[in-house]
Each structure stands twice: as C-alpha cells, then as structure tokens.
Design an enzyme around this catalytic site. Structure first.
Site, short mmCIF file in Angstrom:
data_model
loop_
_atom_site.label_atom_id
_atom_site.label_comp_id
_atom_site.label_asym_id
_atom_site.label_seq_id
_atom_site.Cartn_x
_atom_site.Cartn_y
_atom_site.Cartn_z
N THR A 177 2.05 3.13 3.71
CA THR A 177 0.93 3.42 2.81
C THR A 177 -0.38 2.90 3.39
OG1 THR A 177 2.48 3.07 0.99
CG2 THR A 177 0.14 3.17 0.41
N HIS A 202 5.72 6.22 7.74
CA HIS A 202 6.60 6.70 6.67
C HIS A 202 5.91 7.81 5.88
CE1 HIS A 202 7.88 2.19 6.59
NE2 HIS A 202 8.51 2.83 7.55
#
Length: 357
Positions: A177, A202
């Site tokens: 993030t 990710h």
C-alpha cells in the site's frame, strides 16, 4: 481527546448507486468504529460534502456522473490532505484509471464488487481495516508534524552516499500500500544504464500490468511484468506478476527469473521475503535493497538476510509513506542503512551505484 485509534472515524462515501451506498453505509457503521457523515452520488457532491463535513477519509468510486472520481480526487488533493480510498472495477480500464488515481494522490484502492449486497459482504472487512489504518497513519502524521525537527540537507546525505559507492549488479525492491505512489517518484528518475531491478508490489493482476505499462511510458529504463525463465538484463525493471512467487536463479553464467504459482509467504503471493531470500543466496554487497510503503512486515526478514550478506538497504521514511509498516519493520530489525523520502530514493540509488551526475 482519547486514544488515536479509539477516536470515532468520520468518512464520506461517494458512489452513483444509491443501493450500494446504503448497503455499504449500513455495513461500515455496524462496526461501531466508523461514522458515515455524508453520502454523495457524484464527484461534485463528494467535493461539496468533504468541504462541509471535513471527514477523516473519503471513499470514492472511480466512475461517476457529473464529475468522475478522478477529477474530484484531483480537486480534493489540491485542497488538502485527507486520505482518499478509491473503489475501482476489476477491468483493464478500471486498472488504468486506478493507477492514474494513485498518481493523483489517492492513498489506496479496493476493487468494487459487482454482485450487490453479497459483494459488499466480501469486501467490507478489508475496507474497514484499510480505512482504520489509513486514518490512524494520517492522525499520527498530523501529530508528528508539530514536533518535527528540520531534516538534514539532502546534499550532505547524497555526498555521504557517494562516499559509500560500490560496484552494484542488482537492485531489489519491495512494496505494498503506497508503493505505487513511491515507485512513480523513483523509477522514472533511474538512469538508462542502471543494472537490473527486480520488484515485488502487492496488487491484483490487471493492476500490475497497468502499472508496468504506465511506468514504462514514463521511464528511461524498460519496465515489464516478469516472465518465468527469462534472463535479467541492465536497463530493465522486472515487476512480479500477481499471484506468483518470484525468485532469482542462476543458470550457468546467467541470472534468471523463476515465477511460480505457490502458497502465500508472509501472507502474500508474490512475497517480498521470497524475492529477497533468493537475492541473498546470489548477491552480497553488490546489491541495493529498497523497501517502500506498505502494511505489515513482508520483506523485513528477507532484507535482514540481504543486509547480513552486505547489501546496502534503503527504506522509505515515515513522512513520505502512505503506510509506514514494511519499512518500519525492516528498520526495527536493523536491516535498513538509511531512510529517505521517496523523492530522494532514486538519487540515493544512483549515488550508491556510482552514478555521480
């Protein structure tokens, strides 16, 4: 005012479906931690509500009438610093728009369910967790802002890094993030002659492809999604495909990439730890490790191994992180040599690799 994490979170939700808004509002408020202080049906309403209610966070749908999510995001970020979480379609078009939204300053995104109330049930747990983390980080930043000492001048830092220059054969990066926003500040500033970069970020499949495309169009080096058994070359950044573990393998003289669908490691597939572990098997002090914004601790263990082998490791600093989780954990393990703002990381990589221009 009580504990930072116990204070009620106030949010605005913007989505053009009234049904979706109502279901989502009900689910979110039933957690008892979050209050929906406004619901908007288009981007203009979202803008007005943010001004009126001054929420902690805005949940914003990418596709809306009157003013779309991107335009209202651009205007909101222009006005101040509330975190914005985008809801986006799991389509190529949705992925492209999402990467653009992260470029414009969105904190994070979640793919929007298409199957009504059932879909909302599937994402609501993750959505609440993301809202809590992003708001907590923002509150922490606001407090620390008041007590911040001035940073060291970057010229001093860079000249110290130039003194540590060494022969580098690889750069290994990990992020989650907030990693996209950091990479957008780093990859386009990397010189064309740079050694290969291997990178785990990710994110879902179509988003990885959109990110590689966007960065490739902005950068002097080539950025691509890694493929199994391909050799690594200078001037190329290899981004791990979603849902696959990526490792480096030596084949004779050649260093190659291995990409396989496997179990999650450190809660992720691809996992930064898996990549960094494989890097530590083949490289010593001739590698630079970079750990960027992200929740959790993926990468800390692998970076510790790399660092023990002599790697120079750069962590993104708390100030410039969307979520100071992964860099914090790596720093806590003693695996980080220096923490820097994302806008200074490319220059630091150049200095360590001996590019003093």
């Amino acid at each position: 005012r009580g504990n930072l994490s116990e204070e009620m979170i106030r949010i605005v939700i913007a989505d053009d479906s009234e049904f979706f808004l109502n279901v989502l509002k009900g689910k979110i408020e039933s957690s008892g931690k979050i209050q929906v202080v406004g619901s908007a049906r288009n981007g203009q309403e979202a803008l007005d509500l943010v001004k009126q209610t001054k929420p902690d966070l805005l949940v914003l749908d990418c596709q809306m009438p009157v003013m779309d999510g991107l335009e209202s995001l651009r205007r909101i970020k222009h006005q101040g610093v509330i975190p914005v979480l985008m809801l986006s379609a799991l389509t190529y078009e949705g992925a492209r728009t999402t990467i653009q939204a992260l470029e414009y300053g969105a904190a994070d995104f979640l793919h929007k369910p298409t199957n009504g109330a059932d879909g909302v049930n599937q994402i609501v747990g993750v959505l609440i967790e993301r809202i809590e983390v992003l708001v907590f980080q923002q509150r922490l930043k606001n407090i620390k802002e008041k007590y911040k000492s001035p940073p060291s001048p970057t010229e001093v830092i860079f000249s110290e890094l130039s003194a540590k220059a060494r022969s580098i054969d690889l750069i290994a990066m990990g992020s989650s993030t907030g990693g996209v926003q950091a990479a957008l500040a780093i990859i386009p500033r990397i010189p064309a002659e740079m050694k290969p970069i291997v990178w785990v970020q990710h994110m879902p499949d179509k988003f990885v492809q959109s990110l590689a495309k966007r960065l490739d169009s902005m950068s002097k080096i080539r950025v691509k999604v890694a493929e199994d058994k391909e050799s690594i070359h200078p001037s190329v950044c290899y981004l791990a495909p979603a849902g696959f573990q990526m490792r480096l393998r030596r084949l004779g003289e050649q260093m190659t990439i291995s990409v396989h669908a496997e179990e999650k490691v450190s809660s992720h597939c691809p996992s930064c730890d898996v990549l960094f572990d494989s890097v530590s098997e083949h490289f010593t002090k001739n590698v630079i490790g970079v750990i960027l914004s992200g929740m959790g601790d993926d990468g800390a263990r692998g970076l510790e191994k790399m660092h023990r082998q002599g790697a120079f490791v750069i962590g993104q600093n708390e100030d410039s992180c969307v979520v100071y989780g992964m860099p914090k954990m790596a720093y806590g393990r003693g695996a980080v040599d220096i923490e820097l703002d994302s806008k200074d990381i490319a220059e630091a990589v150049k200095r360590i690799a001996g590019f003093n221009f």
